[in-house]
Design an enzyme around this catalytic site. Structure first.
Site, PDB file in Angstrom:
ATOM      1  N   THR A   1       0.829  -1.289  -0.062  1.00 19.26           N
ATOM      2  CA  THR A   1       0.071  -0.154   0.029  1.00 19.26           C
ATOM      3  C   THR A   1       0.889   1.346  -0.138  1.00 19.26           C
ATOM      4  O   THR A   1       2.104   0.987  -0.031  1.00 19.26           O
ATOM      5  CB  THR A   1      -0.812   0.043   1.159  1.00 19.26           C
ATOM      6  OG1 THR A   1      -2.013   0.803   0.949  1.00 19.26           O
ATOM      7  CG2 THR A   1      -0.329   0.085   2.562  1.00 19.26           C
TER       8      THR A   1
ATOM      9  N   ASP B   1      -5.821  -2.952  -8.029  1.00 18.26           N
ATOM     10  CA  ASP B   1      -6.620  -1.584  -7.470  1.00 18.26           C
ATOM     11  C   ASP B   1      -7.447  -1.456  -8.710  1.00 18.26           C
ATOM     12  O   ASP B   1      -8.668  -0.781  -8.453  1.00 18.26           O
ATOM     13  CB  ASP B   1      -5.607  -0.465  -7.389  1.00 18.26           C
ATOM     14  CG  ASP B   1      -5.064  -0.793  -6.018  1.00 18.26           C
ATOM     15  OD1 ASP B   1      -5.403  -1.357  -5.265  1.00 18.26           O
ATOM     16  OD2 ASP B   1      -3.998   0.131  -6.019  1.00 18.26           O
TER      17      ASP B   1
ATOM     18  N   LYS C   1       3.808   1.269  -4.013  1.00 22.18           N
ATOM     19  CA  LYS C   1       3.383   0.611  -5.086  1.00 22.18           C
ATOM     20  C   LYS C   1       4.067   0.663  -6.405  1.00 22.18           C
ATOM     21  O   LYS C   1       4.193  -0.550  -7.246  1.00 22.18           O
ATOM     22  CB  LYS C   1       1.845   0.730  -5.282  1.00 22.18           C
ATOM     23  CG  LYS C   1       0.848   0.610  -4.294  1.00 22.18           C
ATOM     24  CD  LYS C   1      -0.432   1.221  -4.525  1.00 22.18           C
ATOM     25  CE  LYS C   1      -1.544   0.953  -3.362  1.00 22.18           C
ATOM     26  NZ  LYS C   1      -2.958   0.998  -3.738  1.00 22.18           N
TER      27      LYS C   1
ATOM     28  N   ALA D   1      -1.894  10.343 -10.195  1.00 19.94           N
ATOM     29  CA  ALA D   1      -0.965   9.375 -11.185  1.00 19.94           C
ATOM     30  C   ALA D   1      -0.023   8.593 -10.533  1.00 19.94           C
ATOM     31  O   ALA D   1       1.033   8.252 -11.245  1.00 19.94           O
ATOM     32  CB  ALA D   1      -0.551  10.311 -12.246  1.00 19.94           C
ATOM     33  N   GLY D   2      -0.005   8.051  -9.332  1.00 13.73           N
ATOM     34  CA  GLY D   2       0.789   7.319  -8.704  1.00 13.73           C
ATOM     35  C   GLY D   2       0.304   5.781  -9.100  1.00 13.73           C
ATOM     36  O   GLY D   2      -0.332   5.865 -10.179  1.00 13.73           O
ATOM     37  N   GLY D   3       0.731   4.900  -8.333  1.00 11.26           N
ATOM     38  CA  GLY D   3       0.332   3.393  -8.341  1.00 11.26           C
ATOM     39  C   GLY D   3      -0.907   3.199  -8.426  1.00 11.26           C
ATOM     40  O   GLY D   3      -1.510   2.385  -9.710  1.00 11.26           O
TER      41      GLY D   3
END
Length: 275
Positions: free
Chosen positions: A69, A110, A73, A135-137
């Protein structure tokens, strides 16, 4: 109460922070429901220790795997010897399965969990015009899943403009027909679905990740954050009379698939026991 003995399979969840994680509650309830001798436990791991921790626990034979988490990620991807499913597209993982030789196989749930969660609440993403903050994992996984679900358009915003640009380019290359563009932290009347995939909102004194003042009166506002259950963004949306979609729906519609990936739940059980 989960029974622990010498045959118990262990799943770890790694994050920083970790107090907000709802995975222990939901996964352990799933294991109890299916009579699986397994337990999921949280580990608070700072980014600079992620590699050392993964290297150290890879030798534990009764470790089924790791749930990943915030904020690991993307960073955890480099530790996977192999990638499966959406992780091949998203460049991030939220689960690492420990193989018998101690190597990790990574996957990402996710995006599919989020889309299934939307549909479970009567929100069909097909044809929707979407604003995605983050716009991360997790945001990257959600973006890929949304274009696969047939959305009409996706505006992407991230304080890290390089991350936003990478996701925009990746989604445009897929040529799904969705119009992909750069957005800002302001909802517009054209947006049917507004999503916060940032960590902004874990604390109640965090600023709003998206300004809702110009939002469509019929828009759905979703937040991927699990704790608090009602973030400041969702509270603001509710006060404006907008439909809200809390983060728990993503996890609730991912846990059986993750348990299957970790070889703790059979594929048949995953299909026959939808949430």
């Amino acid at each position: 109460m989960t029974r622990i003995d010498g045959e118990t399979q262990v799943v770890a969840i790694l994050g920083d922070p970790i107090a907000q994680a709802k995975s222990p509650e939901l996964f352990n309830a799933l294991f109890a429901r299916h009579g699986i001798n397994a337990v999921l436990v949280p580990f608070h791991v700072a980014p600079e220790w992620l590699g050392s921790v993964l290297d150290g626990i890879s030798g534990i034979r009764n470790l089924a795997g790791v749930v990943v988490t915030v904020p690991h990620k993307v960073a955890a991807l480099v530790f996977a010897a192999r990638l499966a499913g959406p992780a091949l597209q998203t460049g991030a993982v939220n689960c690492l399965r420990r193989e018998m030789n101690g190597e990790w196989t990574g996957s990402m749930f996710d995006g599919t969990g989020f889309v299934q969660g939307l549909r479970s609440q009567g929100c069909e993403p097909y044809g929707k015009r979407v604003l995605l903050a983050g716009a991360g994992g997790a945001g990257t996984a959600v973006g890929h899943a949304l274009v696969e679900a047939g959305i009409a358009s996706l505006d992407i915003f991230d304080m890290n403009t390089a991350s936003a640009a990478r996701l925009i380019d990746a989604l445009r290359l897929r040529r799904t027909g969705a119009v992909i563009g750069e957005g800002c932290a302001n909802a517009r009347a054209l947006h049917d679905l507004i999503i916060n995939a940032t960590s902004c909102g874990m604390r109640m004194d965090d600023p709003l990740p998206v300004d809702l003042s110009a939002a469509n009166n019929h828009a759905v506002v979703a937040d991927l954050i699990m704790k608090p259950a009602e973030t400041r963004l969702l509270g603001e949306a509710k006060a404006r009379g907008l439909i809200t979609h809390p983060g728990r729906h993503l996890l609730e519609h991912s846990i059986e698939a993750i348990a299957g990936f970790l070889n703790l739940l059979s594929a048949l059980e995953v299909r026959e026991n939808p949430l």
